[in-house]
Design a protein around this motif. Structure first.
Motif, PDB file in Angstrom:
ATOM      1  N   ASP A 222     -60.966 -24.582  -6.325  1.00 21.09           N
ATOM      2  CA  ASP A 222     -62.138 -23.754  -6.047  1.00 21.09           C
ATOM      3  C   ASP A 222     -62.854 -24.145  -4.764  1.00 21.09           C
ATOM      4  O   ASP A 222     -63.556 -23.323  -4.170  1.00 21.09           O
ATOM      5  CB  ASP A 222     -63.117 -23.840  -7.217  1.00 21.09           C
ATOM      6  CG  ASP A 222     -62.586 -23.175  -8.468  1.00 21.09           C
ATOM      7  OD1 ASP A 222     -62.778 -21.959  -8.617  1.00 21.09           O
ATOM      8  OD2 ASP A 222     -61.964 -23.869  -9.294  1.00 21.09           O
TER       9      ASP A 222
ATOM     10  N   ALA B 187     -56.592 -15.164  -7.708  1.00 21.17           N
ATOM     11  CA  ALA B 187     -57.686 -15.065  -8.687  1.00 21.17           C
ATOM     12  C   ALA B 187     -57.274 -15.587 -10.053  1.00 21.17           C
ATOM     13  O   ALA B 187     -58.092 -16.142 -10.798  1.00 21.17           O
ATOM     14  CB  ALA B 187     -58.157 -13.616  -8.802  1.00 21.17           C
TER      15      ALA B 187
ATOM     16  N   PHE C  70     -60.910 -20.632 -11.710  1.00 20.81           N
ATOM     17  CA  PHE C  70     -61.747 -20.322 -12.868  1.00 20.81           C
ATOM     18  C   PHE C  70     -63.232 -20.567 -12.618  1.00 20.81           C
ATOM     19  O   PHE C  70     -64.053 -20.236 -13.471  1.00 20.81           O
ATOM     20  CB  PHE C  70     -61.278 -21.159 -14.069  1.00 20.81           C
ATOM     21  CG  PHE C  70     -59.791 -21.088 -14.277  1.00 20.81           C
ATOM     22  CD1 PHE C  70     -59.223 -19.989 -14.880  1.00 20.81           C
ATOM     23  CD2 PHE C  70     -58.959 -22.097 -13.802  1.00 20.81           C
ATOM     24  CE1 PHE C  70     -57.841 -19.900 -15.033  1.00 20.81           C
ATOM     25  CE2 PHE C  70     -57.590 -22.023 -13.958  1.00 20.81           C
ATOM     26  CZ  PHE C  70     -57.023 -20.918 -14.578  1.00 20.81           C
ATOM     27  N   GLY C  71     -63.597 -21.141 -11.469  1.00 17.35           N
ATOM     28  CA  GLY C  71     -64.991 -21.399 -11.157  1.00 17.35           C
ATOM     29  C   GLY C  71     -65.460 -20.472 -10.057  1.00 17.35           C
ATOM     30  O   GLY C  71     -65.316 -19.254 -10.133  1.00 17.35           O
ATOM     31  N   TRP C  72     -66.030 -21.059  -9.003  1.00 16.15           N
ATOM     32  CA  TRP C  72     -66.491 -20.256  -7.876  1.00 16.15           C
ATOM     33  C   TRP C  72     -65.342 -19.514  -7.212  1.00 16.15           C
ATOM     34  O   TRP C  72     -65.529 -18.426  -6.657  1.00 16.15           O
ATOM     35  CB  TRP C  72     -67.210 -21.149  -6.866  1.00 16.15           C
ATOM     36  CG  TRP C  72     -68.582 -21.520  -7.306  1.00 16.15           C
ATOM     37  CD1 TRP C  72     -68.975 -22.695  -7.889  1.00 16.15           C
ATOM     38  CD2 TRP C  72     -69.758 -20.709  -7.233  1.00 16.15           C
ATOM     39  NE1 TRP C  72     -70.316 -22.665  -8.185  1.00 16.15           N
ATOM     40  CE2 TRP C  72     -70.827 -21.466  -7.790  1.00 16.15           C
ATOM     41  CE3 TRP C  72     -70.022 -19.428  -6.749  1.00 16.15           C
ATOM     42  CZ2 TRP C  72     -72.132 -20.962  -7.874  1.00 16.15           C
ATOM     43  CZ3 TRP C  72     -71.311 -18.939  -6.821  1.00 16.15           C
ATOM     44  CH2 TRP C  72     -72.344 -19.706  -7.389  1.00 16.15           C
TER      45      TRP C  72
ATOM     46  N   ARG D  22     -62.883 -18.006  -8.681  1.00 13.03           N
ATOM     47  CA  ARG D  22     -62.703 -16.735  -9.393  1.00 13.03           C
ATOM     48  C   ARG D  22     -63.744 -15.719  -8.903  1.00 13.03           C
ATOM     49  O   ARG D  22     -63.430 -14.544  -8.700  1.00 13.03           O
ATOM     50  CB  ARG D  22     -62.832 -16.979 -10.903  1.00 13.03           C
ATOM     51  CG  ARG D  22     -62.855 -15.732 -11.781  1.00 13.03           C
ATOM     52  CD  ARG D  22     -61.542 -14.961 -11.793  1.00 13.03           C
ATOM     53  NE  ARG D  22     -60.428 -15.705 -12.338  1.00 13.03           N
ATOM     54  CZ  ARG D  22     -60.072 -15.711 -13.626  1.00 13.03           C
ATOM     55  NH1 ARG D  22     -60.792 -15.041 -14.521  1.00 13.03           N
ATOM     56  NH2 ARG D  22     -58.998 -16.380 -14.024  1.00 13.03           N
ATOM     57  N   ILE D  23     -64.956 -16.154  -8.710  1.00 10.04           N
ATOM     58  CA  ILE D  23     -66.013 -15.252  -8.243  1.00 10.04           C
ATOM     59  C   ILE D  23     -65.685 -14.707  -6.853  1.00 10.04           C
ATOM     60  O   ILE D  23     -65.759 -13.502  -6.593  1.00 10.04           O
ATOM     61  CB  ILE D  23     -67.375 -15.977  -8.241  1.00 10.04           C
ATOM     62  CG1 ILE D  23     -67.786 -16.320  -9.680  1.00 10.04           C
ATOM     63  CG2 ILE D  23     -68.452 -15.124  -7.573  1.00 10.04           C
ATOM     64  CD1 ILE D  23     -68.968 -17.248  -9.778  1.00 10.04           C
TER      65      ILE D  23
ATOM     66  N   ARG E  89     -64.269 -13.386 -16.499  1.00 13.10           N
ATOM     67  CA  ARG E  89     -64.519 -14.698 -17.115  1.00 13.10           C
ATOM     68  C   ARG E  89     -64.409 -15.797 -16.067  1.00 13.10           C
ATOM     69  O   ARG E  89     -63.429 -15.873 -15.324  1.00 13.10           O
ATOM     70  CB  ARG E  89     -63.529 -14.957 -18.250  1.00 13.10           C
ATOM     71  CG  ARG E  89     -63.693 -13.990 -19.416  1.00 13.10           C
ATOM     72  CD  ARG E  89     -62.773 -14.343 -20.576  1.00 13.10           C
ATOM     73  NE  ARG E  89     -62.990 -13.461 -21.713  1.00 13.10           N
ATOM     74  CZ  ARG E  89     -62.050 -12.695 -22.270  1.00 13.10           C
ATOM     75  NH1 ARG E  89     -60.823 -12.726 -21.791  1.00 13.10           N
ATOM     76  NH2 ARG E  89     -62.344 -11.924 -23.296  1.00 13.10           N
ATOM     77  N   ASN E  90     -65.417 -16.659 -16.015  1.00  6.31           N
ATOM     78  CA  ASN E  90     -65.398 -17.768 -15.073  1.00  6.31           C
ATOM     79  C   ASN E  90     -66.246 -18.900 -15.620  1.00  6.31           C
ATOM     80  O   ASN E  90     -67.004 -18.720 -16.576  1.00  6.31           O
ATOM     81  CB  ASN E  90     -65.899 -17.313 -13.697  1.00  6.31           C
ATOM     82  CG  ASN E  90     -67.355 -16.905 -13.719  1.00  6.31           C
ATOM     83  OD1 ASN E  90     -68.249 -17.745 -13.594  1.00  6.31           O
ATOM     84  ND2 ASN E  90     -67.622 -15.601 -13.881  1.00  6.31           N
TER      85      ASN E  90
ATOM     86  N   ASP F  40     -70.509 -15.542 -16.270  1.00  2.00           N
ATOM     87  CA  ASP F  40     -69.835 -14.247 -16.330  1.00  2.00           C
ATOM     88  C   ASP F  40     -70.686 -13.160 -15.694  1.00  2.00           C
ATOM     89  O   ASP F  40     -70.162 -12.138 -15.222  1.00  2.00           O
ATOM     90  CB  ASP F  40     -69.529 -13.878 -17.784  1.00  2.00           C
ATOM     91  CG  ASP F  40     -68.441 -14.742 -18.392  1.00  2.00           C
ATOM     92  OD1 ASP F  40     -67.835 -15.547 -17.660  1.00  2.00           O
ATOM     93  OD2 ASP F  40     -68.195 -14.612 -19.606  1.00  2.00           O
TER      94      ASP F  40
END
Length: 539
Positions: A184, A209, A213-215, A217-218, A242-243, A247
């Motif tokens: 991330d 993506a 799973f954190g920033w 993913r965003i 989902r992150n 969310d």
């Protein structure tokens, strides 16, 4: 021979300023580190891969660490610009010098500048300046950027290298960005680069993506907001929002781009999609850092369709909690519902939807499902059951007491137990705490510690105990004494707050007198002295 090594033979008067050992000789490169922690067919990295080679340097003297990728967001959006132009000009000057004269000294000086000045926060301005340099030696700049991205052990130079490489449309670098982007800390930079270099930038972004799973993913999902790809849209609805941050950051993007309204119009919505729809709706209701239900034109219709589906198939505790969130939203009288009428939230609509919520929540199967969840070893299911139990007013003391005995150094279990602890249970809680917590070790002397990290695990447990002792004046003297002597500031604050409920008795509490004489925090010392003088503390 690596690019860095090509410079190592350059020795001149400037070499006297070079360290005996270059940074890239001390630790492995970040790229090599990440490659070693990728397992085929598994998303992301194995756990050890998230600890980067420069972790000790970056977090030296820090008790609170930034989440991977978070610092760049703050620096990019909120950093002051008073000296930005000067820093950009210096960076460009060092870059041009390094491209004109690729010596070890010039390379090291640029490297240290990037690391120490956090230049990645200004990377867009740096790139804009570079693009206006007609004499720029692009071949050397590319080689420099590639070496930073693949051979550097420091995250700032890796990011810098990724950003520069993204200027050059070299499709072969796609795999490099997909590897670096799995962490991330680098996803934002790799996402931008992929958009420029990959043959199918959207497909590459989607692949990336699914590995973060954190920033990360965003950052990647936000860049998929205009996709027309059916597979990607379905993934956004079912999983993409989902992150590990919130969310709420992605709920609106995924609901609108993914087509939540159209999906719920299907009479055969499957269980996974129904659960995801509930999560999206609740995130939109919660609102926060991004667009929410007030921005969602189709919100009222989506909620209506969702509840219609759920009325016939509600079975999980997640269904129960999502319905409860909708019920609370609809019954909130502290908002301007008149302004929401044009989006479908009429009084009649709300009344009808509240009636559906009531029917779902009143189904007789819920209490038994909650009790089964409270017995579960699955932490997520237990958490849902605990929330639902509060709504249904199901007693949970016995469940929390059992769980605490199984893991007495888990601060979160103390927290949940103490929330439901009343006067009759307090003696056994205090006795258990004194047996399980090493109060002598906790009371090592006052300091300025924040209490973060595994070494402060028991201090965290004590913190929740002290916090709740305010409800029980005169109780927990041994715990309060340990708290007054803890190196964690919050422990001492909570101990003083608990003593503030003792009234006159606090003045005669000998450990408080001793603590006031050695307390290093002036504000906290002042509060201690006020209690000793019989004064009340300000709320």
């Amino acid at each position: 021979m690596g690019f860095f090594d090509q410079f190592s033979g350059e020795r001149d008067d400037q070499s006297r300023e070079l360290p005996d050992t270059m940074p890239w000789d001390i630790r492995p490169s970040i790229y090599d580190h990440l490659c070693l922690h990728i397992v085929s067919e598994q998303p992301g990295l194995v756990e050890a891969g998230y600890e980067l080679p420069d972790e000790e340097r970056v977090n030296e003297d820090l008790e609170l660490r930034w989440a991977a990728g978070a610092l760049d967001g703050v620096m990019t959006h909120h950093s002051g610009a008073s000296d930005a132009d000067e820093r950009v000009e210096k960076t460009v000057s060092l870059l041009l010098t390094c491209c004109d004269e690729p010596t070890a000294f010039n390379k090291y000086r640029l490297y240290q500048h990037i690391v120490e000045e956090h230049i990645v926060a200004l990377i867009d301005a740096v790139i804009a300046r570079l693009l206006n340099e007609p004499q720029l030696k692009h071949e050397r700049l590319y080689e420099l950027a590639f070496s930073f991205a693949t051979e550097s052990p420091d995250r700032e130079t890796v990011k810098f290298g990724i950003a520069i490489l993204g200027l050059y449309q070299v499709e072969e670098n796609t795999e490099l960005f997909l590897i670096l982007g799995r962490h991330d800390e680098f996803t934002l930079f790799c996402a931008v680069a992929l958009s420029n270099v990959a043959d199918d930038g959207e497909q590459a972004l989607w692949e990336l993506a699914q590995h973060v799973f954190g920033w990360g993913r965003i950052h990647t999902v936000e860049r998929l907001a205009n996709t027309e790809n059916g597979e990607i849209k379905d993934w956004l609805l079912r999983e993409g929002f989902r992150n590990a941050v919130l969310d709420e950051y992605l709920a609106y993007v995924c609901a609108t781009t993914g087509g939540l309204l159209e999906a719920l119009r299907d009479p055969l919505v499957d269980r996974d999609l129904l659960t995801a729809a509930g999560e999206l709706i609740e995130a939109l209701i919660n609102g926060g850092p991004a667009e929410d239900m007030d921005d969602y034109e189709e919100g009222a219709t989506v909620v209506e369709l969702y509840l219609q589906q759920l009325a016939e198939s509600a079975e999980t505790l997640a269904d129960f909690l999502h319905t409860r969130a909708i019920q609370l939203y609809l019954s909130n009288q502290d908002v301007d519902w008149d302004s929401r009428v044009e989006r479908g939230w009429t009084s009649e609509c709300r009344q009808e939807l509240q009636a559906v919520c009531h029917r779902i929540l009143e189904q007789p199967e819920w209490p038994e499902r909650v009790r089964q969840g409270l017995e579960s070893a699955d932490e997520s299911l237990f958490f849902q059951a605990n929330q639902a139990a509060r709504v249904l007013k199901i007693p949970t003391w016995d469940y929390h007491w059992k769980r605490l005995q199984q893991s007495p150094h888990d601060a979160s279990r103390w927290f949940h137990l103490l929330l439901v602890c009343e006067e009759p249970q307090l003696p056994q809680v205090l006795e258990f705490a004194e047996q399980q917590l090493d109060l002598a070790q906790i009371a090592s002397g006052p300091g300025d510690a924040l209490g973060v990290g595994k070494e402060y695990q028991q201090h965290g447990c004590l913190d929740y105990l002290l916090q709740e002792l305010r409800r029980f004046p005169g109780q927990g003297a041994a715990l309060i004494e340990a708290g007054l002597r803890s190196p964690v500031v919050r422990n001492r604050n909570m101990a003083v707050a608990a003593l503030a409920t003792w009234g006159e008795a606090a003045r005669h509490f000998e450990p408080l007198k001793q603590a006031a004489g050695v307390e290093p925090n002036q504000s906290l010392q002042h509060n201690m002295e006020k209690l000793l003088d019989g004064q009340q503390l300000e709320e």
